[in-house]
Enzyme design. Structure first.
Site, PDB file in Angstrom:
ATOM      1  CG  ASP A  36      -2.069   0.951   1.124  1.00  0.00           C
ATOM      2  OD1 ASP A  36      -2.359   1.403   0.000  1.00  0.00           O
ATOM      3  OD2 ASP A  36      -2.671   1.271   2.169  1.00  0.00           O
ATOM      4  N   GLY A  37       0.294   2.332  -0.589  1.00  0.00           N
ATOM      5  CA  GLY A  37       0.952   3.642  -0.538  1.00  0.00           C
ATOM      6  C   GLY A  37       1.529   4.110  -1.864  1.00  0.00           C
ATOM      7  NE  ARG A  40      -1.412   6.715   1.278  1.00  0.00           N
ATOM      8  CZ  ARG A  40      -1.465   5.836   2.268  1.00  0.00           C
ATOM      9  NH1 ARG A  40      -1.211   6.216   3.509  1.00  0.00           N
ATOM     10  NH2 ARG A  40      -1.764   4.580   2.018  1.00  0.00           N
ATOM     11  CD1 TRP A  41       7.399   6.327  -2.917  1.00  0.00           C
ATOM     12  CD2 TRP A  41       6.830   6.744  -5.052  1.00  0.00           C
ATOM     13  NE1 TRP A  41       8.556   6.339  -3.667  1.00  0.00           N
ATOM     14  CE2 TRP A  41       8.234   6.600  -4.978  1.00  0.00           C
ATOM     15  CE3 TRP A  41       6.251   7.006  -6.300  1.00  0.00           C
ATOM     16  CZ2 TRP A  41       9.069   6.697  -6.098  1.00  0.00           C
ATOM     17  CZ3 TRP A  41       7.073   7.123  -7.411  1.00  0.00           C
ATOM     18  CH2 TRP A  41       8.465   6.970  -7.302  1.00  0.00           C
ATOM     19  NE  ARG A  49      -4.332   7.161  -6.933  1.00  0.00           N
ATOM     20  CZ  ARG A  49      -4.204   6.764  -5.659  1.00  0.00           C
ATOM     21  NH1 ARG A  49      -3.921   7.653  -4.723  1.00  0.00           N
ATOM     22  NH2 ARG A  49      -4.375   5.505  -5.328  1.00  0.00           N
ATOM     23  CG  HIS A  53      -0.456   2.224  -9.245  1.00  0.00           C
ATOM     24  ND1 HIS A  53      -0.683   1.798  -7.962  1.00  0.00           N
ATOM     25  CD2 HIS A  53      -1.500   3.028  -9.571  1.00  0.00           C
ATOM     26  CE1 HIS A  53      -1.824   2.324  -7.528  1.00  0.00           C
ATOM     27  NE2 HIS A  53      -2.332   3.080  -8.473  1.00  0.00           N
ATOM     28  CB  SER A  81      -8.895  -5.145  -2.882  1.00  0.00           C
ATOM     29  OG  SER A  81      -9.526  -3.893  -3.050  1.00  0.00           O
ATOM     30  NE  ARG A  87      -7.762   2.161  -5.398  1.00  0.00           N
ATOM     31  CZ  ARG A  87      -6.540   2.279  -4.905  1.00  0.00           C
ATOM     32  NH1 ARG A  87      -5.547   2.627  -5.686  1.00  0.00           N
ATOM     33  NH2 ARG A  87      -6.314   2.025  -3.637  1.00  0.00           N
ATOM     34  CG  LEU A 147       8.614 -17.550  -4.193  1.00  0.00           C
ATOM     35  CD1 LEU A 147       8.398 -17.537  -2.684  1.00  0.00           C
ATOM     36  CD2 LEU A 147       9.285 -16.238  -4.601  1.00  0.00           C
ATOM     37  CD  GLU A 223       3.722 -13.124  15.551  1.00  0.00           C
ATOM     38  OE1 GLU A 223       3.875 -11.953  15.952  1.00  0.00           O
ATOM     39  OE2 GLU A 223       3.224 -14.030  16.248  1.00  0.00           O
TER      40      GLU A 223
HETATM   41  C1  IPE Z   1      -5.502  -2.608  -0.017  1.00  0.00           C
HETATM   42  O1  IPE Z   1      -5.177  -1.275  -0.161  1.00  0.00           O
HETATM   43  C2  IPE Z   1      -5.477  -3.292  -1.344  1.00  0.00           C
HETATM   44  C3  IPE Z   1      -4.167  -3.421  -1.979  1.00  0.00           C
HETATM   45  C4  IPE Z   1      -3.034  -3.028  -1.499  1.00  0.00           C
HETATM   46  C5  IPE Z   1      -4.181  -4.083  -3.258  1.00  0.00           C
HETATM   47  P1  IPE Z   1      -6.268  -0.128  -0.280  1.00  0.00           P
HETATM   48  O2  IPE Z   1      -5.545   1.144  -0.464  1.00  0.00           O
HETATM   49  O3  IPE Z   1      -7.259  -0.487  -1.330  1.00  0.00           O
HETATM   50  O4  IPE Z   1      -6.999  -0.203   1.121  1.00  0.00           O
HETATM   51  P2  IPE Z   1      -7.776   0.896   1.952  1.00  0.00           P
HETATM   52  O5  IPE Z   1      -8.824   1.486   1.038  1.00  0.00           O
HETATM   53  O6  IPE Z   1      -6.791   1.914   2.383  1.00  0.00           O
HETATM   54  O7  IPE Z   1      -8.367   0.165   3.122  1.00  0.00           O
HETATM   55  C1  IPE Z   2      -1.754   0.261  -3.377  1.00  0.00           C
HETATM   56  O1  IPE Z   2      -1.477   1.610  -3.376  1.00  0.00           O
HETATM   57  C2  IPE Z   2      -2.010  -0.279  -4.764  1.00  0.00           C
HETATM   58  C3  IPE Z   2      -3.398  -0.656  -5.028  1.00  0.00           C
HETATM   59  C4  IPE Z   2      -4.354  -0.662  -4.145  1.00  0.00           C
HETATM   60  C5  IPE Z   2      -3.719  -1.041  -6.384  1.00  0.00           C
HETATM   61  P1  IPE Z   2      -2.636   2.707  -3.359  1.00  0.00           P
HETATM   62  O2  IPE Z   2      -3.034   3.026  -4.760  1.00  0.00           O
HETATM   63  O3  IPE Z   2      -3.756   2.258  -2.485  1.00  0.00           O
HETATM   64  O4  IPE Z   2      -1.893   3.925  -2.723  1.00  0.00           O
HETATM   65  P2  IPE Z   2      -2.485   4.967  -1.683  1.00  0.00           P
HETATM   66  O5  IPE Z   2      -2.986   4.189  -0.508  1.00  0.00           O
HETATM   67  O6  IPE Z   2      -3.600   5.701  -2.368  1.00  0.00           O
HETATM   68  O7  IPE Z   2      -1.340   5.855  -1.340  1.00  0.00           O
HETATM   69 MG    MG Z   3      -4.093   2.468  -0.477  1.00  0.00          MG
END
Ligand code: IPE
Ligand code: IPE
Ligand code: MG
Length: 260
Positions: A36-37, A40-41, A49, A53, A81, A87, A147, A223
């Protein structure tokens, strides 16, 4: 005798920075990651955005390589997800194209490195091109065993649990399963993750501390490792740090700690 493998820890610059001993007895069998992130990165850098990715895929590649080197047998990555379909269309489209392109470029490497690619989630939700690519890569890597790399694509744990319930109810109605036969083992065998052990370690990047519908049944005794690092910056070194943290955890599974 300590069976520790001397393990050269490399910094992002690719050079050996310091040596960390990861005890092979404490290497998790299965690591699951909520990557995740990315958004924001990118935003922090005034980038679109989607650039986050793109860089996120490079981070994923580095983490897969590290998992292979340290001897993790199952790595499950939360890629997209079921709720991510909410989105904007252009972000989804760019993401799907990127996944397809990335897989096609890395297919041979997966084959050569002994990585078996599998997916969990609703594959039929995905664009046809990506489905075709997944079919090809999964087929070409199916006999690999070093793996098992599982990509959770259009995945939602609640849906997976509901699908298992429906399947079990169907069997019960047909008289193939008795109510008294329904136990944790039978239930697990109906989940899409039935082929792998429950995760030992679950990592979530970007500072969020939630599961977001990922491996709800499977993570009962997992964990957790949460970090503020945005996924594109989560590289080899921090992955090794997470593994080091895991190695020090005491897992009790409800029992009383064993004293040495
Ligand atoms: C969870 O991240 C799904 C993935 C990393 C693929 P999201 O960014 O979708 O989750 P929320 O909305 O912050 O809970
Ligand atoms: C995770 O990063 C990737 C996916 C959910 C596809 P985000 O796209 O959720 O990044 P943030 O949370 O908006 O920073
Ligand atoms: Mg996210």
């Amino acid at each position: 005798m300590n069976s520790a493998r001397g393990y050269e820890q490399q910094g992002n610059n690719g050079g050996a920075t310091h040596c960390s001993l990861l005890d092979s007895r404490n290497i998790p069998e299965h690591v699951a990651i909520i990557m995740d992130g990315n958004g924001r990165w990118a935003e922090k850098r005034n980038l679109a955005r989607i650039e986050g990715h793109r860089e996120g895929l490079n981070a994923a590649k580095e983490v897969v390589q590290t998992a292979l080197e340290v001897g993790i047998h199952y790595l499950t990555l939360y890629v997209f997800s079921v709720d991510n379909w909410k989105r904007p269309y252009y972000e989804i489209k760019a993401l799907m194209e990127m996944f397809e392109d990335f897989l096609s470029k890395n297919e041979e490497e997966l084959v050569e490195k002994g990585i078996k690619l599998v997916t969990i989630g609703r594959r039929t939700d995905l664009p046809k091109g990506l489905q075709k690519q997944l079919l090809s890569t999964c087929k070409k890597t199916e006999s690999n065993f070093k793996l098992v790399l599982t990509l959770a694509l259009s995945y939602g744990s609640r849906l997976d649990i509901l699908d298992a319930v429906k399947e079990i109810v169907k069997k019960a109605l047909l008289g193939q399963v008795k109510i008294s036969d329904i136990n944790e083992e039978l239930f697990k065998s109906h989940l899409s993750t039935s082929f792998c052990p429950d995760p030992d370690l679950l990592i979530r990047t970007s500072g969020e501390m939630r599961l977001s519908n990922f491996l709800l049944w499977e993570s009962s005794y997992t964990e957790f490792y949460f970090t503020n690092t945005y996924w594109p910056d989560f590289r080899r070194q921090e992955f090794l740090e997470a593994l080091g943290t895991f190695a020090k955890r005491q897992r009790r599974f409800g029992q009383v700690a064993v004293k040495n």
